[in-house]
Enzyme design. Structure first.
Site, PDB file in Angstrom:
ATOM      1  N   HIS A  81       0.872  -1.170   0.000  1.00 36.24           N
ATOM      2  CA  HIS A  81       0.000   0.000   0.000  1.00 36.24           C
ATOM      3  C   HIS A  81       0.911   1.222   0.000  1.00 36.24           C
ATOM      4  O   HIS A  81       2.032   1.163   0.507  1.00 36.24           O
ATOM      5  CB  HIS A  81      -0.846  -0.061   1.278  1.00 36.24           C
ATOM      6  CG  HIS A  81      -1.883   1.005   1.416  1.00 36.24           C
ATOM      7  ND1 HIS A  81      -1.579   2.302   1.766  1.00 36.24           N
ATOM      8  CD2 HIS A  81      -3.227   0.956   1.288  1.00 36.24           C
ATOM      9  CE1 HIS A  81      -2.706   3.006   1.831  1.00 36.24           C
ATOM     10  NE2 HIS A  81      -3.714   2.218   1.548  1.00 36.24           N
TER      11      HIS A  81
ATOM     12  N   ASP B 161       3.124  -4.241   7.981  1.00 31.74           N
ATOM     13  CA  ASP B 161       1.885  -3.483   7.812  1.00 31.74           C
ATOM     14  C   ASP B 161       0.746  -4.470   8.024  1.00 31.74           C
ATOM     15  O   ASP B 161       0.457  -5.291   7.145  1.00 31.74           O
ATOM     16  CB  ASP B 161       1.849  -2.870   6.413  1.00 31.74           C
ATOM     17  CG  ASP B 161       0.471  -2.321   6.042  1.00 31.74           C
ATOM     18  OD1 ASP B 161       0.309  -1.863   4.903  1.00 31.74           O
ATOM     19  OD2 ASP B 161      -0.461  -2.376   6.879  1.00 31.74           O
TER      20      ASP B 161
ATOM     21  N   GLN C  81      -4.665  -4.952   7.035  1.00 31.71           N
ATOM     22  CA  GLN C  81      -5.689  -5.869   6.534  1.00 31.71           C
ATOM     23  C   GLN C  81      -5.648  -7.231   7.207  1.00 31.71           C
ATOM     24  O   GLN C  81      -6.378  -8.136   6.820  1.00 31.71           O
ATOM     25  CB  GLN C  81      -5.499  -6.076   5.019  1.00 31.71           C
ATOM     26  CG  GLN C  81      -5.662  -4.823   4.184  1.00 31.71           C
ATOM     27  CD  GLN C  81      -7.077  -4.291   4.195  1.00 31.71           C
ATOM     28  OE1 GLN C  81      -8.019  -4.994   4.543  1.00 31.71           O
ATOM     29  NE2 GLN C  81      -7.225  -3.019   3.825  1.00 31.71           N
TER      30      GLN C  81
ATOM     31  N   LYS D 108     -10.295  -0.537  10.630  1.00 35.48           N
ATOM     32  CA  LYS D 108     -10.420  -1.749   9.823  1.00 35.48           C
ATOM     33  C   LYS D 108     -10.680  -2.968  10.701  1.00 35.48           C
ATOM     34  O   LYS D 108     -10.766  -4.091  10.207  1.00 35.48           O
ATOM     35  CB  LYS D 108      -9.156  -1.962   8.985  1.00 35.48           C
ATOM     36  CG  LYS D 108      -8.978  -0.837   7.941  1.00 35.48           C
ATOM     37  CD  LYS D 108      -8.009  -1.236   6.851  1.00 35.48           C
ATOM     38  CE  LYS D 108      -7.359  -0.039   6.195  1.00 35.48           C
ATOM     39  NZ  LYS D 108      -8.131   0.540   5.094  1.00 35.48           N
TER      40      LYS D 108
ATOM     41  N   CYS E 227      -4.838   2.549  -3.623  1.00 29.52           N
ATOM     42  CA  CYS E 227      -3.588   3.005  -3.016  1.00 29.52           C
ATOM     43  C   CYS E 227      -2.488   1.967  -3.194  1.00 29.52           C
ATOM     44  O   CYS E 227      -1.668   1.751  -2.301  1.00 29.52           O
ATOM     45  CB  CYS E 227      -3.760   3.310  -1.528  1.00 29.52           C
ATOM     46  SG  CYS E 227      -4.884   4.664  -1.225  1.00 29.52           S
TER      47      CYS E 227
END
Lengths: 435, 151
Positions: free
Chosen positions: A147, A224, A227, A250, A388
């Site tokens: 991302h 990261d 998600q 999220k 993104c």
């Protein structure tokens, strides 16, 4: 009633496949849908079919009520007050920090820094750890599926420090090229910044193995997790990573809150990045001294209500159980994938085995944005564009994709509505199956 | 604001589909007087616009690129609409067209085939797709250096 607990009926929690709701996916969705007030609203006079969860998830009443209750009963500024309310608000906030620590299985609560979200967390590491540790010619290794928030901060800090950014290439299935990550880890690699789960492709990376390789090569690892955390259990000690970032919104939690996990010894050595109140020990015009982590990295009044709301979201999610949510989403992903492959002219982008509940696709002859608008008219919310992740789109030679992403409240009806709307678009554009 | 199938049909009319499938003046130009690029970051729409001028009149216009149906159809309709008009007339048409898509159609202005894009008003997110070609044309006519962007 404990506002923090999900409305979980013990019997229904144990419900075997095939009871209320019928199919496995429908069972969990039927159970939790009532907890999410927004799901009852109509959009364009139609039932809301919300398949944009990778962009943001909806919030259960428990989270909404927790934030509301904070402002009604517990609101005060934290850390500095001498009165009861301030103490109380501080307790709630610090307990929220401990909740995040337990959620990620971090060793100490001092290893949890509250941020605005994943993007801010990564920027924190780039500006604080990056600027203090990177020298000209040093390398930062990211992947081709990152991302923008795990690319741009590194580009900025490379500009500042003379370090170099490299990216692991992808296969046509949307996985990392076998052996490429290991091959690209060199003596100058200082940090590997990798995504746990790709928001554009759904690919789940073998983070633990990658961390081992990176450490063997002398590099730190930032993950990261934006998600990941809502869809699978994350244990930062088991993963072995040095930094892990995620966003509350999220994870069925509020916007404007997230966290950075960082190893204590790293945080202790990192210079501040934002200056202001709370991150100092003393301030004078001759010089100032810094607080210990995590306070050193939390300047100013934070999103206190957001932190408390995030803890409520974590309670809600763990109350249902991440394994159960993961199983639900995988079953639904299978259902959706099968249905998608039956649509002529539909091409899936991102077909890695073991992927998460994200379906990126293209429909021949229909630009993703046109598809998005037609689906919107049918009440189906998806995302269209580059998500993104422009480098991913460039890699696959496409302008963007249409993306449907799953959460615990989605069921087969939602997928059926999505597929029907796609076929509707195909009829409109005169493509797809001949009648 | 409720959106009906009617609204959708209004936007995605046969004319739009036609100009999307078979865009007019969809080619590079041999010796253009002006060239400009446009990019819609939201959508990924990209186009390169070519213009030939003859004493202040748009003698020829063409484009290449890729994008959504709205942006492609709009570019195609635009190149048809501007040929034979002076630069001043084209700029005036741009202003009025933008108003048609966002605010209110200026009274008395006949938009001809451009009228089909009026439906984009119900989809504010897509207005940029419809105006990209025009922003790019404007840049071409004033000789601006950087690519036109809708953001």
């Amino acid at each position: 009633m404990n506002a923090l607990a999900p409305r979980l009926d013990a019997a229904r929690a144990e419900a075997p496949v095939g009871t209320p709701g019928g199919t496995p996916a429908a069972a969990l969705a039927a159970q939790v849908a009532a907890d999410f007030p927004i799901l009852t609203r109509r959009v364009r006079d139609k039932r809301l079919v919300y398949l944009d969860n990778a962009a943001t998830t909806h919030k259960p009443e428990a989270v909404i009520e927790t934030e509301r209750a904070f402002y009604r009963e517990s609101n005060a500024n934290i850390h500095r007050g001498v009165h009861w309310l301030s103490q109380h608000a501080t307790d709630l906030y610090e307990r929220a920090r401990e909740r995040v620590q337990r959620f990620l299985n971090a060793a100490r609560s001092e290893e949890i820094v509250f941020t605005r979200g994943t993007t801010e967390a990564i920027n924190l590491v780039a500006w604080s750890w990056g600027r203090a540790n990177l020298k000209p010619g040093d390398e930062i290794l990211v992947t081709g599926m990152e991302h923008h928030s795990n690319i741009v901060p590194w580009q900025l800090v490379c500009e500042q420090t003379g370090a170099v950014l490299k990216a692991v290439p992808l296969t046509d299935r949307g996985e990392l090229e076998p052996g490429a990550f290991e091959a690209m880890l060199g003596p100058r690699t200082r940090l590997a910044a990798i995504v746990h789960v790709s928001n554009a492709l759904g690919t789940v990376n073998p983070v633990a193995a990658m961390v081992e390789r990176a450490h063997a090569a002398g590099a730190r690892v930032l993950v990261d997790g934006a998600q990941a955390v809502a869809h699978q259990a994350v244990d930062v000690q088991a993963l072995g990573c040095d930094f892990y970032a995620f966003s509350g919104h999220k994870l069925y939690g509020p916007t404007g809150i997230g966290a950075l996990y960082a190893r204590h010894e790293l945080l202790a050595a990192m210079p501040p990045w934002q200056g202001g109140g709370d991150m100092i020990r003393t301030v004078s015009f001759e010089g100032s001294t810094w607080a210990d982590p995590p306070a050193r990295f939390e300047a100013g009044t934070p999103n206190i209500a957001g932190g408390v709301g995030l803890a409520a979201a974590i309670d809600y999610v763990t109350g249902i159980g991440l394994p159960r949510i993961a199983a639900h989403e995988h079953a639904l992903l299978e259902y959706a994938t099968e249905a998608a492959l039956r649509i002529p002219g539909l091409r899936l982008i991102g077909t890695a085995p073991g992927k998460t509940g994200i379906l990126s696709f293209m429909v021949e002859g229909i630009h993703p944005h046109d598809l998005g608008t037609i689906l919107d008219a049918e009440g189906v919310a998806i995302r269209a564009g580059h998500h993104c992740a422009m480098p991913v789109m460039t890699r696959f030679g496409i302008p963007g994709t249409a993306r449907a992403s799953l959460a615990m409240y989605n069921d087969e009806r939602d997928i059926d509505a999505l597929m029907a709307a796609i076929r509707s678009a195909q009829r409109m554009f005169g493509t797809g199956a001949r009648p | 604001m409720s959106l009906s199938r009617g609204d959708l049909r209004e936007l995605y009319q046969e004319v739009i589909f036609d100009h999307n499938r078979s865009p007019r003046n969809f080619h590079e130009m041999e010796h253009p007087d002006r060239v400009a690029e446009g990019h819609n970051p939201l959508c990924g729409d990209q186009l390169k616009l070519y213009v030939r001028l003859d004493k202040g009149v748009v003698a020829d216009a063409s484009f290449v690129g890729h994008g959504c149906a709205i942006s492609t159809a709009s570019a195609s309709l635009m190149t048809e609409a501007v040929k034979g008009h002076t630069v001043e007339e084209v700029e005036a048409l741009f202003r009025d067209f933008h108003a048609l898509l966002t605010d209110a159609a200026p009274p008395g202005r006949d938009f001809g085939k451009l009228e089909v894009l009026a439906g984009v008003k119900e989809f504010p997110v897509r207005v940029k797709c419809a105006t990209l070609a025009w922003h790019t044309l404007h840049n071409a006519l004033i000789g601006a250096g950087d690519p036109a962007k809708t953001e």
